[in-house]
Write an enzyme that holds these catalytic residues in place. Structure first.
Site, mmCIF file in Angstrom:
data_model
loop_
_atom_site.group_PDB
_atom_site.id
_atom_site.type_symbol
_atom_site.label_atom_id
_atom_site.label_comp_id
_atom_site.label_asym_id
_atom_site.label_seq_id
_atom_site.Cartn_x
_atom_site.Cartn_y
_atom_site.Cartn_z
ATOM 1 N N GLY A 11 9.029 -4.707 -8.824
ATOM 2 C CA GLY A 11 10.100 -3.680 -9.230
ATOM 3 C C GLY A 11 11.516 -3.938 -9.132
ATOM 4 O O GLY A 11 11.618 -4.522 -8.208
ATOM 5 N N GLN A 12 12.315 -3.498 -10.318
ATOM 6 C CA GLN A 12 13.517 -3.573 -10.242
ATOM 7 C C GLN A 12 14.206 -2.879 -9.025
ATOM 8 O O GLN A 12 15.437 -3.225 -8.702
ATOM 9 C CB GLN A 12 13.990 -3.067 -11.446
ATOM 10 C CG GLN A 12 15.543 -3.278 -11.523
ATOM 11 C CD GLN A 12 16.097 -2.617 -12.578
ATOM 12 O OE1 GLN A 12 15.611 -2.817 -13.769
ATOM 13 N NE2 GLN A 12 17.099 -1.667 -12.420
ATOM 14 N N LYS A 13 13.438 -1.902 -8.466
ATOM 15 C CA LYS A 13 13.889 -1.103 -7.367
ATOM 16 C C LYS A 13 14.572 -2.186 -6.137
ATOM 17 O O LYS A 13 15.421 -1.823 -5.481
ATOM 18 C CB LYS A 13 12.876 -0.399 -6.825
ATOM 19 C CG LYS A 13 13.302 0.188 -5.153
ATOM 20 C CD LYS A 13 12.530 1.558 -4.804
ATOM 21 C CE LYS A 13 13.101 1.716 -3.505
ATOM 22 N NZ LYS A 13 12.202 1.141 -2.545
ATOM 23 N N GLY A 62 0.712 -1.196 -0.054
ATOM 24 C CA GLY A 62 0.159 -0.049 -0.046
ATOM 25 C C GLY A 62 0.916 1.306 -0.088
ATOM 26 O O GLY A 62 2.130 1.290 -0.300
ATOM 27 N N ALA A 63 0.208 2.480 0.299
ATOM 28 C CA ALA A 63 0.799 3.784 0.324
ATOM 29 C C ALA A 63 1.273 3.954 -1.157
ATOM 30 O O ALA A 63 2.672 4.071 -1.335
ATOM 31 C CB ALA A 63 1.854 4.050 1.365
ATOM 32 N N GLN A 65 7.849 -9.745 7.669
ATOM 33 C CA GLN A 65 8.989 -9.152 6.850
ATOM 34 C C GLN A 65 9.546 -7.805 7.388
ATOM 35 O O GLN A 65 10.521 -7.428 6.838
ATOM 36 C CB GLN A 65 8.729 -8.890 5.431
ATOM 37 C CG GLN A 65 7.859 -7.645 5.220
ATOM 38 C CD GLN A 65 7.446 -7.662 3.531
ATOM 39 O OE1 GLN A 65 6.678 -8.533 3.154
ATOM 40 N NE2 GLN A 65 8.096 -6.686 2.824
ATOM 41 N N HIS A 111 4.518 1.522 -7.984
ATOM 42 C CA HIS A 111 3.437 0.464 -7.979
ATOM 43 C C HIS A 111 2.572 0.708 -9.218
ATOM 44 O O HIS A 111 2.120 -0.572 -9.680
ATOM 45 C CB HIS A 111 2.707 0.805 -6.430
ATOM 46 C CG HIS A 111 3.358 0.748 -5.403
ATOM 47 N ND1 HIS A 111 3.281 1.591 -4.444
ATOM 48 C CD2 HIS A 111 3.672 -0.388 -4.791
ATOM 49 C CE1 HIS A 111 4.229 1.347 -3.359
ATOM 50 N NE2 HIS A 111 4.335 0.243 -3.420
ATOM 51 N N SER A 146 7.343 4.148 -0.519
ATOM 52 C CA SER A 146 6.338 4.508 0.256
ATOM 53 C C SER A 146 6.929 5.507 1.282
ATOM 54 O O SER A 146 6.200 6.415 1.952
ATOM 55 C CB SER A 146 5.532 3.310 0.733
ATOM 56 O OG SER A 146 5.157 2.688 -0.301
ATOM 57 N N GLN A 201 15.135 -8.557 -3.798
ATOM 58 C CA GLN A 201 13.722 -9.252 -3.406
ATOM 59 C C GLN A 201 13.248 -10.123 -4.828
ATOM 60 O O GLN A 201 12.700 -11.113 -4.552
ATOM 61 C CB GLN A 201 12.606 -8.239 -3.183
ATOM 62 C CG GLN A 201 11.263 -8.603 -3.120
ATOM 63 C CD GLN A 201 10.425 -7.759 -2.699
ATOM 64 O OE1 GLN A 201 10.209 -7.495 -1.396
ATOM 65 N NE2 GLN A 201 9.589 -7.210 -3.501
HETATM 66 P P1 AMP Z 1 6.016 -2.420 -1.560
HETATM 67 O O1 AMP Z 1 4.664 -1.875 -1.529
HETATM 68 O O2 AMP Z 1 7.124 -1.490 -1.096
HETATM 69 O O3 AMP Z 1 6.139 -3.789 -1.141
HETATM 70 O O4 AMP Z 1 6.246 -2.565 -2.976
HETATM 71 C C1 AMP Z 1 5.371 -3.486 -3.809
HETATM 72 C C2 AMP Z 1 5.970 -3.746 -5.386
HETATM 73 O O5 AMP Z 1 6.160 -2.292 -5.820
HETATM 74 C C3 AMP Z 1 7.442 -4.393 -5.188
HETATM 75 O O6 AMP Z 1 7.435 -5.154 -6.076
HETATM 76 C C4 AMP Z 1 8.338 -3.236 -5.148
HETATM 77 O O7 AMP Z 1 9.580 -3.567 -6.064
HETATM 78 C C5 AMP Z 1 7.642 -2.260 -6.349
HETATM 79 N N1 AMP Z 1 8.268 -0.845 -6.365
HETATM 80 C C6 AMP Z 1 8.349 -0.085 -5.237
HETATM 81 N N2 AMP Z 1 8.957 1.029 -5.594
HETATM 82 C C7 AMP Z 1 8.957 1.103 -6.820
HETATM 83 C C8 AMP Z 1 9.561 1.843 -7.707
HETATM 84 N N3 AMP Z 1 9.990 3.211 -7.360
HETATM 85 N N4 AMP Z 1 9.509 1.570 -9.225
HETATM 86 C C9 AMP Z 1 9.315 0.262 -9.537
HETATM 87 N N5 AMP Z 1 8.896 -0.541 -8.549
HETATM 88 C C10 AMP Z 1 8.637 -0.106 -7.507
#
Ligand code: AMP
Length: 294
Positions: free
Chosen positions: A148-150, A31-32, A61, A37, A187, A154
Site C-alpha cells: 500500500g502507498q500508505k 492482520g486486523a 519490526q 488490505h 489496523s 516501506q
Molecule cells: P500491515 O498489515 O499494516 O502491515 O499492512 C499490510 C499492507 O497493507 C501494507 O502493504 C500496507 O501498506 C497496506 N495498507 C495498510 N493500510 C492501507 C490503506 N489504508 N490503504 C492501502 N493499503 C494499506
C-alpha cells in the site's frame, strides 16, 4: 481457502502450482484486515492465478514492545474477508516457524532510508520489515507482491531489498484507502475513540492544504500552516511533517516543476501513532492501478 501454518506445507503447495505454470501473487500483512488490505487482494486477484495472503505480526519490526503486545488480532473476521476476496492461501505461521532458534543476525544497507522519517523515529523497524519480507519472498517466490502507498517509505525500502537481493518479483503499489473523512485506514485506528477518529482526519486535511497551495506559498509557511491544521483545537501532536523528494525522501526547501515530491506526516493521537502521505504528482505505479470498486 487453504490455511498453511508451516513453511514446508506452504512451499510444497506453491512448488506444485508453479510446476503447473501458475503465477503467484503475495500480499503480506499483519492482520486486523480492513478495506486497505482488501484493496491489495482485489488488485492481485485479477492479476495472478494463485493469491497468497500472509498474516504474521512480525516481532522484529516493532521497536516498541507495548505496541507489539497490543497489536490488534481479528483472525475470524480476517479469514472471512479473505474468503470473500477469493484468496487461495492464508499463510499463518507462528513466531517460531518464522524465526527458528539460531537465526543469523539480519542487516542490509538501506542507506538514508533508515535515518529519515519512519527510519529515524522507529529505529530498527525497516531491518525487521526487510527481514520478514525477504523470508516471505523466498518462501512464496511470488511473481508479484502488492503493498500500500500508505506506507510509502516501506515501499522504497522493499524496492531497495529487491534491488540488493536481485529478486525476480514485480512490486505493485495500490492507493491509500481512506474513511469518509479522509483518515487513512490502519489496523491501529481501532484503538481511536469515535471522536478521535474524526479529529484524526485533520492529518489528511493538512496534506491537502499543502498540496493545494504548494506553488503559491513559501514552503516553510505551508508546513507551519499544515502543523496548525493538525494541532489546532485537537489533541493531535505532529511528530514530523515534511515535503520531500519522492525518490530520496530528503526534505526540500524549493519545488522544481520537473521533479516529483511527496508530503509525509506522522502524528500521535490518544497514544496511537498515525502516518500518512500525499504525492504531489501521481506516483507511477509498477503497473496501471485498478479501479477500486467495492
Ligand atoms: P500491515 O498489515 O499494516 O502491515 O499492512 C499490510 C499492507 O497493507 C501494507 O502493504 C500496507 O501498506 C497496506 N495498507 C495498510 N493500510 C492501507 C490503506 N489504508 N490503504 C492501502 N493499503 C494499506
Amino acid at each position: 481457502m487453504r490455511i498453511s501454518k508451516t513453511k514446508s506445507e506452504l512451499q510444497a503447495f506453491i512448488q506444485n502450482e508453479k510446476q503447473k505454470g501458475k503465477t503467484i501473487g503475495l500480499v503480506p500483512t499483519m492482520g486486523a484486515l480492513h478495506e486497505g488490505h482488501l484493496s491489495l487482494l482485489k488488485y492481485l486477484r485479477a492479476r495472478c492465478d494463485i493469491l497468497v495472503c500472509s498474516i504474521f505480526i512480525n516481532p522484529t519490526q516493532f521497536n516498541d514492545p507495548e505496541d507489539l503486545k497490543h497489536y490488534p488480532v481479528t483472525l475470524d473476521q480476517d479469514i472471512e474477508g479473505l474468503r470473500t476476496h477469493h484468496c487461495d492461501v492464508l499463510f499463518l505461521p507462528s513466531v517460531d516457524e518464522m524465526y527458528p532458534p539460531g537465526e543469523q543476525e539480519w542487516h542490509i544497507d538501506l542507506g538514508d532510508l533508515e535515518t529519515v522519517w519512519e527510519g529515524k523515529h522507529r529505529p530498527g523497524h525497516f531491518q525487521g520489515v526487510t527481514q520478514i519480507v525477504y523470508k516471505l519472498f523466498n518462501l512464496v517466490k511470488p511473481d508479484r507482491a502488492c503493498f500500500g502507498q500508505k506506507d510509502f517509505q516501506q515501499i522504497k525500502v522493499i524496492e531497495k531489498l529487491i534491488e540488493i537481493k536481485n529478486l525476480p518479483v514485480t512490486l505493485d503499489i495500490c492507493p491509500t484507502q481512506r474513511d469518509e473523512n479522509g483518515l487513512a485506514l490502519s489496523s491501529r485506528n481501532k484503538f481511536l475513540s469515535p471522536s478521535g477518529e474524526k479529529k484524526a482526519a485533520k492529518i489528511h486535511e493538512a496534506l491537502q492544504y499543502i498540496h493545494k497551495h504548494i506553488h503559491t506559498e513559501h514552503l516553510g509557511n505551508l508546513l507551519k500552516k499544515g502543523k496548525e491544521i493538525i494541532e489546532d483545537n485537537t489533541p493531535l501532536e505532529t511528530e514530523y511533517l515534511a515535503i520531500c523528494d519522492i525518490d530520496t525522501l530528503k526534505p526540500v526547501t524549493q519545488i522544481h516543476s520537473s521533479k516529483k515530491y511527496i508530503i509525509v506526516v506522522a502524528a500521535w493521537l490518544e497514544g496511537i501513532r498515525l502516518i500518512d502521505n500525499l504525492p504531489l504528482k501521481n506516483i507511477k505505479p509498477a503497473t496501471p492501478l485498478p479501479v477500486l470498486g467495492k
